[in-house]
Structures are given as C-alpha cells and as structure tokens.
Design an enzyme around this catalytic site. Structure first.
Site, short mmCIF file in Angstrom:
data_model
loop_
_atom_site.label_atom_id
_atom_site.label_comp_id
_atom_site.label_asym_id
_atom_site.label_seq_id
_atom_site.Cartn_x
_atom_site.Cartn_y
_atom_site.Cartn_z
N GLU A 283 61.88 -21.68 38.80
CA GLU A 283 62.83 -20.87 39.60
C GLU A 283 64.27 -21.37 39.41
O GLU A 283 65.06 -21.37 40.35
CB GLU A 283 62.47 -20.93 41.10
CG GLU A 283 61.26 -20.12 41.50
CD GLU A 283 61.49 -18.62 41.45
OE1 GLU A 283 62.65 -18.17 41.35
OE2 GLU A 283 60.49 -17.89 41.50
C1 LIG Z 1 54.03 -25.24 36.21
C2 LIG Z 1 55.00 -24.21 35.80
C3 LIG Z 1 54.93 -22.93 36.34
C4 LIG Z 1 55.81 -21.94 35.91
N1 LIG Z 1 55.67 -20.66 36.38
C5 LIG Z 1 56.36 -19.66 35.78
C6 LIG Z 1 56.07 -18.28 36.06
O1 LIG Z 1 55.22 -17.97 36.89
N2 LIG Z 1 56.76 -17.33 35.37
C7 LIG Z 1 57.71 -17.64 34.44
O2 LIG Z 1 58.27 -16.74 33.85
N3 LIG Z 1 58.04 -18.94 34.18
C8 LIG Z 1 57.37 -19.94 34.81
N4 LIG Z 1 57.66 -21.25 34.52
C9 LIG Z 1 58.74 -21.55 33.60
C10 LIG Z 1 59.97 -22.18 34.27
O3 LIG Z 1 60.61 -21.23 35.08
C11 LIG Z 1 60.86 -22.75 33.16
O4 LIG Z 1 60.21 -23.88 32.63
C12 LIG Z 1 62.24 -23.10 33.68
O5 LIG Z 1 62.95 -21.93 33.94
C13 LIG Z 1 63.05 -23.95 32.71
O6 LIG Z 1 63.05 -23.37 31.43
P1 LIG Z 1 62.68 -24.25 30.14
O7 LIG Z 1 61.41 -24.96 30.45
O8 LIG Z 1 62.69 -23.37 28.97
O9 LIG Z 1 63.82 -25.34 30.06
P2 LIG Z 1 65.21 -25.18 29.29
O10 LIG Z 1 65.81 -23.87 29.62
O11 LIG Z 1 64.99 -25.49 27.86
O12 LIG Z 1 66.07 -26.33 29.98
C14 LIG Z 1 65.94 -27.71 29.61
C15 LIG Z 1 67.01 -28.53 30.34
O13 LIG Z 1 68.31 -28.12 29.91
C16 LIG Z 1 69.10 -27.74 31.04
N5 LIG Z 1 69.92 -26.59 30.65
C17 LIG Z 1 69.53 -25.47 30.03
N6 LIG Z 1 70.57 -24.65 29.84
C18 LIG Z 1 71.65 -25.27 30.34
C19 LIG Z 1 73.02 -24.93 30.45
N7 LIG Z 1 73.51 -23.77 30.01
N8 LIG Z 1 73.85 -25.82 31.05
C20 LIG Z 1 73.40 -26.99 31.53
N9 LIG Z 1 72.12 -27.35 31.45
C21 LIG Z 1 71.25 -26.51 30.85
C22 LIG Z 1 68.12 -27.40 32.14
O14 LIG Z 1 68.69 -27.58 33.43
C23 LIG Z 1 66.99 -28.39 31.85
O15 LIG Z 1 67.29 -29.62 32.45
C24 LIG Z 1 56.82 -22.26 34.97
C25 LIG Z 1 56.92 -23.56 34.46
C26 LIG Z 1 56.02 -24.51 34.83
C27 LIG Z 1 56.11 -25.88 34.20
#
Ligand SMILES: Cc1cc2nc3c(=O)[nH]c(=O)nc-3n(C[C@H](O)[C@H](O)[C@H](O)COP(=O)(O)OP(=O)(O)OC[C@H]3O[C@@H](n4cnc5c(N)ncnc54)[C@H](O)[C@@H]3O)c2cc1C
Length: 606
Positions: free
Chosen positions: A444
């Site tokens: 989220e």
């Molecule tokens: C158990 C679990 C349940 C989930 N449930 C759902 C679900 O039901 N539906 C769904 O769609 N998704 C779901 N997710 C996905 C989750 O919402 C994402 O993992 C989350 O949004 C972060 O995206 P990412 O993992 O790709 O990290 P990334 O986007 O790759 O981010 C990695 C890091 O970089 C930082 N970062 C990224 N961009 C920037 C920026 N522009 N400026 C500064 N910092 C930045 C972030 O804060 C983070 O610390 C789930 C994930 C898990 C692990």
C-alpha cells in the site's frame, strides 16, 4: 498459547468521550442506526468473534501456511470455518450500502471491526480486507449492471476480491504495467500478463474471486495515463448470478515469505482471461486510487494492531517472569526475584508499546470521523464536501500509514525484547508478530513513498504548506484552550511550540527544495516521522484533556484508568516526543551527505 483480548475499554473511551462518536453519528444519514446500544453490541460481539474464533488460529495458521495443489490454494486448518462464521455474522457488509445487501452503517464502524480482526489475526483479516478494496472500486466506478452482478455476492462475503496491480518489473512505479487487454466483439476484453504478490489471489474461502486488474489497451499512451481497470472473475458469472464457467486466470505459485503466512500471496497468470472494463479507458489508476485514503487507513491499522497485541503479551510476561531485584529495593521480597515489570528499562519498553498502541488508535479514530463524512458525501453525490474531506484525509493518511506502521514495527520488536531469548523462540508468538508486521511498511505504498506523497505532493505541490497551516491551526487552538489547566499546561505549551516549528520546517524545506531538487526526497522520511510524532502528541493531549475532566467530574471508567492515561501521556511527551527534534535536525541537513558518494564507491568489495 497467548490469546488476544479486545481492548474495548480503550476503544469506548475514545469513541464516546474523546471523539464523541454518538454525537457524530447523529449528523450522518448512515448513522441513524448506529445508536450507542447498537454500536456497543456490535463492538462486543466483534470482540468475542476475534477472541474466540480468530485468535486461536493465529499461530496455527502461521505454522501451517497456505498450500497450492493442482492450481488451487488451500488456507490453513480452521480458516474456512472461521470465514463461514464471519459471513454468517454479516460482518463483510457492515458498512456497505444497503441497496447491495449491506447494513449501511458508517465507514468508521468497519474500521473498528477491522482493527479488532487485524489485531487478533492479520493474515485472516486480509481476505475480507482485499474484498473491501474491490467492493469500493466497483461501487464507485462500476456500471449498475456490474454492481448488481458483483457487489451483492461480495457484500455477502460469498465471493472474495483482490487488487491486482503489481508486476515483476513494477510495484511503486505502476506506469510500467505491461498486462495487455484486447477488446472483443462482445464488448469484453481478453487479458494477458502476470501479476505478482497478489494477496488472496486464490483460496478456498469463497465460491468465486473477483480480481480488479490494471492493464493496458492496445495503443494506450505510455506511462500512468495509459492504464485501464478491469474486473476479471475467477468463474464467469452465469446469467442467473450463480458461478459459471472457469476463466483463464490461475495462481501460478505462492510466494514464500517472511510473515503473514496464512494469507495467500499469489503469482497470478492471466492467459487470455475474460475481463470487463470498469471506469473510463486509460483512467484506471485514478479509479484505483479513489478511496485509497480509506484503504491506507486500513493498512495503518497494521501499525496499531501489532503494538496492541505485542503489548498485551509482553505485559503478561513481564508480570510473571522474575529476574534480579529492582534497583530501588526488593518489590516482591517473598519471591526469589522481582518480576520484570519492576525494572525501569522494561517499563520503558512496555510503555513505548502502550503509548504507540493507544496514541495510534486515537489517530485512527480521529481520521475515521473524516472518512465517514467523505463516504457520506460521495454516496449522496455532494462532490464539494467529498473533496473537502478527501483533502483533509489525504493529508493525514500518509502520516497514519507511514508513521504508524514504522512504530508498529518498533513496538513488535520491543515485545520480543521484553521476552528476552524466549521472544526469539516461536512458542510465545512474539517473533511471529515481528514477521507479520514487517510487511506493513512495504505494501500500500512503502514508507518512502508515503513520505514523498506527504511532503512532495500534499504539502509542497498541492498546498504550498497550506495543509500544514490548516492542521496546525486546529492543534494550536486546542492546545491554547488547555494552557490554564495545571495538569495539561506543560503538554499544551510543548504542542504549541511544535505547531510553530512544523510550519517553520515546512517553509525551510520548501525554500531549500527550490535550489536543490533532491531536498524533497532527502527530507521526506524525517518530515513524515516528525509529522507523526506531533500528530500523536495532539492525540495524547486530547486524551489527557478528557481524562482530567473525568477525574474531576466523574466518568464511566475508574480513576485508575484516567490516571494511567495521564501517566502514559506524560511518558509520551517526555520520552518519545523528543525524537521529533532529531527528525527536525536531520531533515534540514544538506543533501550532500546523501548524494556525494558515487554509486560505484558505495562499496569496496572484491
Ligand atoms: C506480502 C505482500 C502482499 C502484497 N499484496 C499486494 C496485492 O494484493 N496487490 C498488489 O498489486 N500488490 C501487492 N503487493 C505488492 C506491494 O504493494 C509492492 O511490493 C510495493 O508497492 C512496493 O513495490 P516494489 O516491491 O516493486 O518495490 P519498489 O517499487 O522496487 O521499491 C523499492 C524501494 O525503493 C523505494 N523507491 C521506489 N521508488 C522511489 C522513488 N521514486 N523515490 C524514492 N524511493 C523510491 C521504495 O520506497 C522502496 O524502499 C504485496 C507485496 C507483498 C510483499
């Protein structure tokens, strides 16, 4: 096995005395049936369900986890039975509109329910929680036909829902979504692509699962402006509304993960799956983000819940476990040693958990009143009012979601610490709370993204500091009213200083950001945490004001209850709130200390 006890006394103190929910409900059309006795009965019954049904399967669900066999996911033992009871109790439709089978109670009632369920068993609460997200989206953007087909079984809990956003290459940056949607002659679409990390993507709790999916139409513009939203059911609904043919969407695998193991986190493959457009073409992200504020308050609960649960169990342990003697002399001379609770350092840990749980709960209930107004305005089509409350909530939600989930992790870790080595051992359940809570700062919107949303969008871009000015004015007016009270004066003075400082910090960051674009990202986390500590301080003053009044004039609770509120507030102001100053200093430090090391020089290994 430790059990959860619903904190009904604290909840009622906040609802009835601090935030006057009985009066608030009288101002809402949806509040007509939320009379004090009905609210009381619902909270009591929900507490019982959480204590007797959800809490006992919290640890067993973690041990067993979910299984994927022959393409179908099975939840741990007892989850289906618990879910059936949940459906029988009509809990899913508590705050859903009556015309689609709900009970039409205010949105805040749903939040109180979610808090208890999420604290007793977060993994379980995710199944109905994700459905609520799908329900809100269909309610706001679906056609009447889509509402009749999907909203009614979702509201009854017969069907479940998911939110399918994330793909392997993108979670935060949804502009990179690749899943394709090809239009068909009959007006439907064929969706092809892979979504990962999908909570409740498949399970055995409901007869059908309704996926809300982000995908791209052919020739859609690149980036976030070319994404549309689709309903993709696991089973296509038959003409009579029953479950029909199996659709081309399948769970390819279950993610192996750190915590919330009883919640199925699925890789979902869409192989030409039939889907139906919801909302306008290419406006999927905007549609998805409507009600995001309410969803994020829902995730903020995952900061308060673990603090509460971990505190309950740590407190019991600290009263039973004995170690050495208190420095101020024997407290239990008949025993071989004094119990842990007599040591000041253990008190520090317990009171930190308590201050976070109760201060965080107050933040949630404060925001829930705003959410009630926003939802009601949406329902009656009063766009101006809806926007006004959406703005107020929009400012608070990143603070709630980001700050409370960070503190929830701290509180859960302190729970392990109170147990010593026994906290690290699975039997007591403390390490499970840490593992389960860790996800809260990630999904989220990560804390980093919440912080950027708060400082970059809500404070600087959209309001040029106006959002901070408006909120701090409210806090300052409240603080001023209590300057003459001997008990409250020190807190009120401190809060007044902080409101002035919050505005000053905003201006200084704004000016610095004009010269150096990295400032916003560099300052955002500290700004968010600072905002959280001040908001929580406001909540502790509000609770203290009521406690002082009740001690003088009498209230429903014991004097000890009110005195403990004041003591916890004092602890918060003197031991936790000073952290705000460290954040203030850090946020104003130059970006150079972050950006000067070249990426290639970050490590000198090999
Ligand atoms: C158990 C679990 C349940 C989930 N449930 C759902 C679900 O039901 N539906 C769904 O769609 N998704 C779901 N997710 C996905 C989750 O919402 C994402 O993992 C989350 O949004 C972060 O995206 P990412 O993992 O790709 O990290 P990334 O986007 O790759 O981010 C990695 C890091 O970089 C930082 N970062 C990224 N961009 C920037 C920026 N522009 N400026 C500064 N910092 C930045 C972030 O804060 C983070 O610390 C789930 C994930 C898990 C692990």
């Amino acid at each position: 096995m430790p059990v959860y006890k619903a904190p009904l006394r604290d909840m009622k103190f906040l609802l009835n005395d601090v935030f006057d929910y009985p009066g608030h409900y009288q101002t809402l059309a949806s509040g007509e049936n939320a009379t004090p006795d009905i609210v009381d009965a619902i909270l009591t019954e929900c507490g019982r369900f959480c204590e007797e049904v959800l809490s006992p399967i919290y640890q067993t669900g973690d041990e067993e986890g979910c299984r994927l066999e022959n393409g179908e996911v099975t939840t741990p033992k007892g989850y289906k039975e618990a879910y059936d009871q949940y459906v029988m109790g009509g809990w899913q439709g508590l705050s859903a509109p009556e015309e689609y089978g709900g009970q039409g109670l205010p949105a805040s009632m749903g939040l109180f329910k979610q808090e208890m369920m999420g604290t007793a068993n977060w993994s379980f609460s995710m199944y109905p929680g994700l459905s609520l997200g799908a329900m809100n989206t269909i309610f706001l953007h679906g056609s009447e036909d889509q509402k009749q087909t999907y909203l009614v079984p979702l509201t009854e809990g017969r069907w479940g829902g998911t939110m399918c956003l994330t793909e392997p290459q993108c979670g935060t940056d949804l502009g990179q979504v690749k899943t394709k949607a090809e239009p068909q002659a009959d007006g439907s679409y064929k969706l092809t692509g892979t979504k990962i990390f999908i909570s409740s993507g498949d399970h055995d709790l409901t007869e059908n699962i309704v996926h809300i999916v982000l995908a791209r139409l052919p020739d859609a513009p690149k980036g976030t402006r070319g994404i549309s939203l689709f309903i993709v059911p696991k089973f296509l609904p038959a003409a009579d509304g029953s479950v029909g043919e199996r659709n081309g969407v399948n769970c390819g695998s279950l993610e192996k993960k750190m915590g919330i193991k009883a919640s199925a986190t699925c890789v979902m493959n869409f192989d030409g799956a039939t889907g139906y457009l919801i909302g306008p073409e290419n406006e999927g992200l905007e549609c998805m983000f409507t009600f995001m504020n309410t969803a994020r308050i829902g995730t903020a609960i995952q900061g308060v819940g673990p603090a509460e649960l971990s505190y309950q169990w740590a407190l019991d342990y600290a009263k039973e476990r004995r170690s050495m003697r208190a420095l101020s002399g024997k407290k239990e001379p008949d025993q071989v040693a004094d119990s842990l609770i007599h040591h000041a350092d253990v008190r520090r840990m317990l009171l930190t958990q308590k201050a976070i749980a109760e201060g965080g709960r107050a933040m949630l209930y404060y925001a829930a009143r705003l959410a009630d107004h926003m939802v009601e305005a949406h329902t009656v089509g009063d766009d101006e009012k809806a926007e006004k409350y959406d703005d107020k909530l929009g400012f608070l939600t990143p603070i709630l979601k980001g700050f409370l989930t960070e503190l929830g992790n701290e509180a859960a870790n302190l729970g392990v610490q109170v147990f010593g080595g026994h906290g690290y051992i699975r039997e007591h359940g403390m390490e499970q709370i840490v593992r389960d809570t860790r996800i809260a700062t990630l999904y989220e919107g990560t804390t980093g993204i919440q912080a950027l949303d708060l400082l970059g969008r809500k404070v600087l871009l959209m309001t040029q500091g106006g959002a901070v000015r408006e909120f701090t004015l409210k806090i300052a007016n409240f603080a001023r009213k209590h300057l003459t009270n001997k008990q409250l004066r020190p807190m009120a003075i401190e809060l007044l200083k902080l409101t002035a400082q919050w505005n000053l910090l905003t201006v200084r960051v704004m000016l610095a950001a004009r010269k150096d674009r990295d400032v916003v990202s560099a300052a955002a986390h500290d700004f968010l945490m600072y905002s959280g500590y001040v908001t929580m301080a406001y909540m502790w003053l509000r609770q203290s004001a009521v406690a002082t009044d009740k001690l003088e004039n009498g209230g429903d609770e014991s004097d000890a209850f009110y005195q403990t509120k004041l003591a916890t507030a004092e602890f918060y102001y003197e031991r936790l709130l000073p952290r705000a100053q460290a954040h203030a200093t850090s946020m104003l430090s130059p970006t150079r200390n972050l950006m000067q090391v070249e990426p290639d020089n970050m490590a000198f290994t090999g």
